[in-house]
Design a protein around this motif. Structure first.
Motif, PDB file in Angstrom:
ATOM      1  N   THR A  21      44.832  52.229  83.924  1.00 18.27           N
ATOM      2  CA  THR A  21      45.227  51.772  85.260  1.00 18.27           C
ATOM      3  C   THR A  21      44.759  52.758  86.320  1.00 18.27           C
ATOM      4  O   THR A  21      44.906  53.972  86.149  1.00 18.27           O
ATOM      5  N   VAL A  22      44.204  52.228  87.390  1.00 13.62           N
ATOM      6  CA  VAL A  22      43.772  53.076  88.504  1.00 13.62           C
ATOM      7  C   VAL A  22      44.438  52.578  89.781  1.00 13.62           C
ATOM      8  O   VAL A  22      44.317  51.394  90.143  1.00 13.62           O
ATOM      9  N   TRP A  23      45.180  53.462  90.444  1.00 10.60           N
ATOM     10  CA  TRP A  23      45.798  53.127  91.736  1.00 10.60           C
ATOM     11  C   TRP A  23      44.961  53.721  92.857  1.00 10.60           C
ATOM     12  O   TRP A  23      44.582  54.898  92.788  1.00 10.60           O
ATOM     13  N   LEU A  24      44.681  52.917  93.881  1.00  5.63           N
ATOM     14  CA  LEU A  24      44.005  53.432  95.077  1.00  5.63           C
ATOM     15  C   LEU A  24      45.033  53.457  96.197  1.00  5.63           C
ATOM     16  O   LEU A  24      45.574  52.402  96.581  1.00  5.63           O
ATOM     17  N   VAL A  25      45.321  54.646  96.692  1.00  2.00           N
ATOM     18  CA  VAL A  25      46.442  54.805  97.616  1.00  2.00           C
ATOM     19  C   VAL A  25      45.946  54.985  99.051  1.00  2.00           C
ATOM     20  O   VAL A  25      45.104  55.849  99.325  1.00  2.00           O
ATOM     21  N   GLY A  26      46.502  54.170  99.967  1.00  2.00           N
ATOM     22  CA  GLY A  26      46.125  54.277 101.379  1.00  2.00           C
ATOM     23  C   GLY A  26      47.326  54.625 102.240  1.00  2.00           C
ATOM     24  O   GLY A  26      48.423  54.142 101.992  1.00  2.00           O
ATOM     25  N   ARG A  27      47.095  55.474 103.241  1.00  2.00           N
ATOM     26  CA  ARG A  27      48.248  55.841 104.095  1.00  2.00           C
ATOM     27  C   ARG A  27      48.552  54.733 105.106  1.00  2.00           C
ATOM     28  O   ARG A  27      49.615  54.684 105.690  1.00  2.00           O
ATOM     29  N   ARG A  28      47.562  53.831 105.319  1.00  2.00           N
ATOM     30  CA  ARG A  28      47.821  52.714 106.248  1.00  2.00           C
ATOM     31  C   ARG A  28      47.864  51.399 105.464  1.00  2.00           C
ATOM     32  O   ARG A  28      48.111  51.413 104.267  1.00  2.00           O
ATOM     33  N   GLY A  29      47.638  50.260 106.127  1.00  2.00           N
ATOM     34  CA  GLY A  29      47.872  48.967 105.477  1.00  2.00           C
ATOM     35  C   GLY A  29      46.603  48.196 105.145  1.00  2.00           C
ATOM     36  O   GLY A  29      45.489  48.703 105.331  1.00  2.00           O
ATOM     37  N   PRO A  30      46.763  46.953 104.678  1.00  2.00           N
ATOM     38  CA  PRO A  30      45.603  46.147 104.277  1.00  2.00           C
ATOM     39  C   PRO A  30      44.602  45.915 105.407  1.00  2.00           C
ATOM     40  O   PRO A  30      43.421  45.756 105.153  1.00  2.00           O
ATOM     41  N   LEU A  31      45.094  45.919 106.652  1.00  2.00           N
ATOM     42  CA  LEU A  31      44.174  45.691 107.780  1.00  2.00           C
ATOM     43  C   LEU A  31      43.340  46.922 108.111  1.00  2.00           C
ATOM     44  O   LEU A  31      42.421  46.854 108.918  1.00  2.00           O
ATOM     45  N   GLN A  32      43.672  48.065 107.492  1.00  2.00           N
ATOM     46  CA  GLN A  32      42.975  49.313 107.841  1.00  2.00           C
ATOM     47  C   GLN A  32      42.138  49.865 106.679  1.00  2.00           C
ATOM     48  O   GLN A  32      41.608  50.962 106.790  1.00  2.00           O
ATOM     49  N   VAL A  33      42.004  49.125 105.571  1.00  2.00           N
ATOM     50  CA  VAL A  33      41.217  49.690 104.463  1.00  2.00           C
ATOM     51  C   VAL A  33      39.804  50.013 104.962  1.00  2.00           C
ATOM     52  O   VAL A  33      39.284  49.339 105.856  1.00  2.00           O
ATOM     53  N   ALA A  34      39.186  51.051 104.359  1.00  2.00           N
ATOM     54  CA  ALA A  34      37.860  51.484 104.846  1.00  2.00           C
ATOM     55  C   ALA A  34      36.728  50.934 103.974  1.00  2.00           C
ATOM     56  O   ALA A  34      35.564  51.096 104.313  1.00  2.00           O
ATOM     57  N   PHE A  35      37.071  50.270 102.850  1.00  2.00           N
ATOM     58  CA  PHE A  35      35.979  49.717 102.029  1.00  2.00           C
ATOM     59  C   PHE A  35      35.502  48.393 102.607  1.00  2.00           C
ATOM     60  O   PHE A  35      36.110  47.848 103.530  1.00  2.00           O
ATOM     61  N   THR A  36      34.395  47.880 102.037  1.00  2.00           N
ATOM     62  CA  THR A  36      33.789  46.657 102.589  1.00  2.00           C
ATOM     63  C   THR A  36      33.859  45.505 101.577  1.00  2.00           C
ATOM     64  O   THR A  36      34.164  45.708 100.403  1.00  2.00           O
ATOM     65  N   ILE A  37      33.575  44.297 102.073  1.00  2.00           N
ATOM     66  CA  ILE A  37      33.880  43.088 101.286  1.00  2.00           C
ATOM     67  C   ILE A  37      33.059  42.985  99.997  1.00  2.00           C
ATOM     68  O   ILE A  37      33.584  42.592  98.958  1.00  2.00           O
ATOM     69  N   LYS A  38      31.787  43.372 100.068  1.00  2.00           N
ATOM     70  CA  LYS A  38      30.935  43.233  98.876  1.00  2.00           C
ATOM     71  C   LYS A  38      31.501  44.088  97.739  1.00  2.00           C
ATOM     72  O   LYS A  38      31.571  43.649  96.586  1.00  2.00           O
ATOM     73  N   GLU A  39      31.907  45.294  98.093  1.00  2.00           N
ATOM     74  CA  GLU A  39      32.416  46.226  97.090  1.00  2.00           C
ATOM     75  C   GLU A  39      33.787  45.752  96.564  1.00  2.00           C
ATOM     76  O   GLU A  39      34.098  45.917  95.391  1.00  2.00           O
ATOM     77  N   LEU A  40      34.600  45.141  97.451  1.00  2.00           N
ATOM     78  CA  LEU A  40      35.901  44.622  97.009  1.00  2.00           C
ATOM     79  C   LEU A  40      35.687  43.451  96.039  1.00  2.00           C
ATOM     80  O   LEU A  40      36.344  43.364  94.993  1.00  2.00           O
ATOM     81  N   ARG A  41      34.754  42.569  96.397  1.00  2.40           N
ATOM     82  CA  ARG A  41      34.501  41.396  95.549  1.00  2.40           C
ATOM     83  C   ARG A  41      34.087  41.840  94.142  1.00  2.40           C
ATOM     84  O   ARG A  41      34.559  41.311  93.138  1.00  2.40           O
TER      85      ARG A  41
END
Ligand code: FAD
Ligand code: NAP
Length: 492
Positions: free
Chosen positions: A223-243
């Protein structure tokens, strides 16, 4: 000769108000104009910024000569040592860089560390202009207790390790744990999560190093958790990489629908790329998958998840204090609007157990030479459109110019702009006049210091060796990771 105010670009551009220098007979004049028409320019760093700056200068100035100095014995910066091994198409830019290096007016000098083997003032003396394109070689520290514990490492070092960066080749991260936590939610964090979770057999035909593949084959990380200090609207990754992550073979996403409450309304107001990215997150978190996808997820042996509104406070030690055993996170809420949205602690804390912590909160540039201004706060060389503040003839491009964000295409645009400013200054007579010795002077200095530069044709020999080593195992190349071995192979 250099003390006289003769300009390199020849007589046609000489200001009409100023007579040609006394004693300049036609033949002497011809000799000077040929010599002085050749601006000698040096670029420090052979990543995208260095190569794109060189490309622009060579294309837009028919006589310019560009020398590229690189501290590694091999070229291409993060295209070789950063871009993920399972993204080979991104590395095609190497073909363009190779074309530039093959120009008769360009030379590559690897194995030369500027600031150590040669100083910036020495380069400025030898060249009409110097462009600093040396990237961001460090990582931003979180500056939290426990960050130094075994089991914690920067994403930068982890990426360097699987990509064969010499300084990280012995990292050997311990992947004997069940859970890894990545702090940060940018594209580097996603690269690292994907490499940790991809079935190793899918990496076998990439240019990942043999050593890294061996360790990943033994990995017990589930299991890998990616932790962000802000919310879903502020993630810094891009759509291609998320897909790509959502479709990762053998892995399923874990997203908490509660994190997405009320988001449907908010996304109406955001720019289109952010809207599409958030919609994909929202669908993955809240929609029931079709039967095929549900079956795929049910059979997945590995998982990755996004934890939002959590800011790292401490790396927790194991009971014997010897290594990392978890991360203490402050629960946050958002304040402000748009780009200025900030995470502020609510006062609640949460502990997330894990055996491996990777901090992925950004890269950072280092100062290269005491003579070059450096903004330690922002980690950049202070500049206006690539002209280094208060230092005529000195320029910068790429991550060291604008900070460690932006893809290769952004770096290209930015580097072309720096090249344009340099050529404008050249034309306006703002750069030193008279001929400059260029590499001849630097070669003498390097030789007196026992430094043996690696040329581009030397690199092509190493390249052929890597490709040959990869052939037996179906890899595009098996990277050489030891600079000493590289130099030995070249007979240096
Ligand atoms: P770099 O690429 O870092 O090049 C700097 C060069 O300078 C290096 O070769 C370094 O060795 C050299 N150098 C440093 N110090 C000295 C010195 N003192 N003397 C001489 N030489 C020196 N972008 C994409 O478009 N697609 C991707 O898939 C992608 N993946 C990425 C993955 C990772 C992990 C990272 C960190 C970035 C990724 N990027 C990607 C972004 C892209 O790599 C950057 O935009 C780009 O590399 C920045 O170029 P640069 O030339 O400024 O820096
Ligand atoms: P990045 O995009 O700037 O992301 C950094 C992440 O770290 C953000 O989520 C940021 O959150 C978080 N962060 C920063 N400081 C923090 C702190 N003190 N505490 C907690 N979280 C913190 O940087 P990156 O991921 O290193 O990527 C660098 C650049 O390379 C980016 O432009 C990226 O797109 C590019 N790249 C591209 C690819 C690709 O195209 N496939 C792959 C890799 C990298 P906040 O937003 O809250 O600050």
């Amino acid at each position: 000769m250099a003390s006289r105010c003769w300009r390199w670009w020849g007589w046609s551009a000489w200001p009409r108000t100023r007579p040609p220098p006394a004693g300049s007979t036609p033949s002497f004049r011809h000799h000077l104009s040929t010599q002085e028409k050749t601006p000698q320019i040096c670029v420090v760093g052979s990543g995208p910024a260095g190569f794109y700056t060189a490309q622009h200068l060579l294309k837009q100035h028919p006589q310019a000569h560009v020398d590229i100095y690189e501290k590694q014995p091999v070229p291409f910066g993060l295209v070789r040592f950063g871009v993920a091994p399972d993204h080979p198409e991104v590395k095609n830019v190497i073909n363009t860089f190779t074309q530039t290096a093959h120009s008769g007016r360009c030379a590559f000098w690897g194995n030369v560390e500027v600031g150590r083997d040669v100083t910036v003032p020495e380069l400025r003396e030898a060249y009409h202009a110097v462009v600093l394109s040396y990237g961001a070689e460090d990582h931003r520290a979180l500056e939290i207790p426990g960050e130094e514990l075994p089991g914690v490492c920067s994403a930068r070092a982890f990426v360097g390790w699987y990509n064969g960066l010499p300084e990280n080749r012995e990292l050997e991260p311990d992947l004997c744990c069940d859970t890894a936590v990545i702090l940060g939610q940018g594209n580097v964090a996603l690269d690292v999560a994907r490499i940790l979770l991809t079935p190793p057999e899918h990496l076998e035909r990439t240019d990942i190093t043999k050593a890294a593949l061996g360790v990943l084959r033994q990995s017990r990380v589930k299991t890998v958790w990616l932790v962000g200090r802000r919310g879903p609207l502020q993630v810094a990754f891009t759509i291609k990489e998320l897909r790509e992550m959502i479709q990762l073979p053998g892995a399923r996403p874990i997203l908490d629908p509660a994190d997405f409450l009320g988001l449907q309304d908010k996304i109406k107001e955001v720019p289109r790329p952010r809207k599409r990215l958030t919609e994909l997150l929202l669908r993955t978190a809240t929609e029931k998958p079709g039967p095929e996808e549900a079956a795929r997820r049910a059979s997945a042996s590995r998982a990755w998840g996004l934890r939002f509104f959590r800011s790292p406070q401490q790396v927790l030690p194991s009971p014997d204090g010897r290594r990392a055993a978890g991360v203490r996170l402050a629960v946050t809420r958002l304040e402000g609007v748009g780009e200025a949205t900030r995470a502020v602690p609510t006062g609640d804390m949460e502990d997330l157990p894990c055996g491996l912590v990777l901090s992925s909160v950004g890269y950072k540039s280092r100062p290269v030479d005491p003579s070059v201004p450096f903004d330690s706060e922002l980690g950049v060389i202070p500049n206006v459109e690539g002209r280094v503040m208060d230092v005529p003839g000195l320029y910068c491009s790429g991550w060291v110019k604008r900070g460690p964000t932006g893809v290769i295409a952004t770096t290209m645009t930015d580097s072309f702009l720096t090249g344009q400013m340099l050529l404008q200054d050249l034309k306006a007579g703002l750069l030193p006049s008279g001929p400059r010795p260029g590499y001849a002077a630097i070669q003498a200095l390097l030789s007196s210091r026992g430094v043996r530069p690696v040329s581009f044709s030397d690199w092509e020999k190493l390249d052929a060796e890597e490709v040959a080593r990869g052939q037996g195992t179906g890899k595009p190349r098996e990277k050489l990771v030891d600079p000493q071995e590289m130099l030995r192979l070249l007979g240096h």
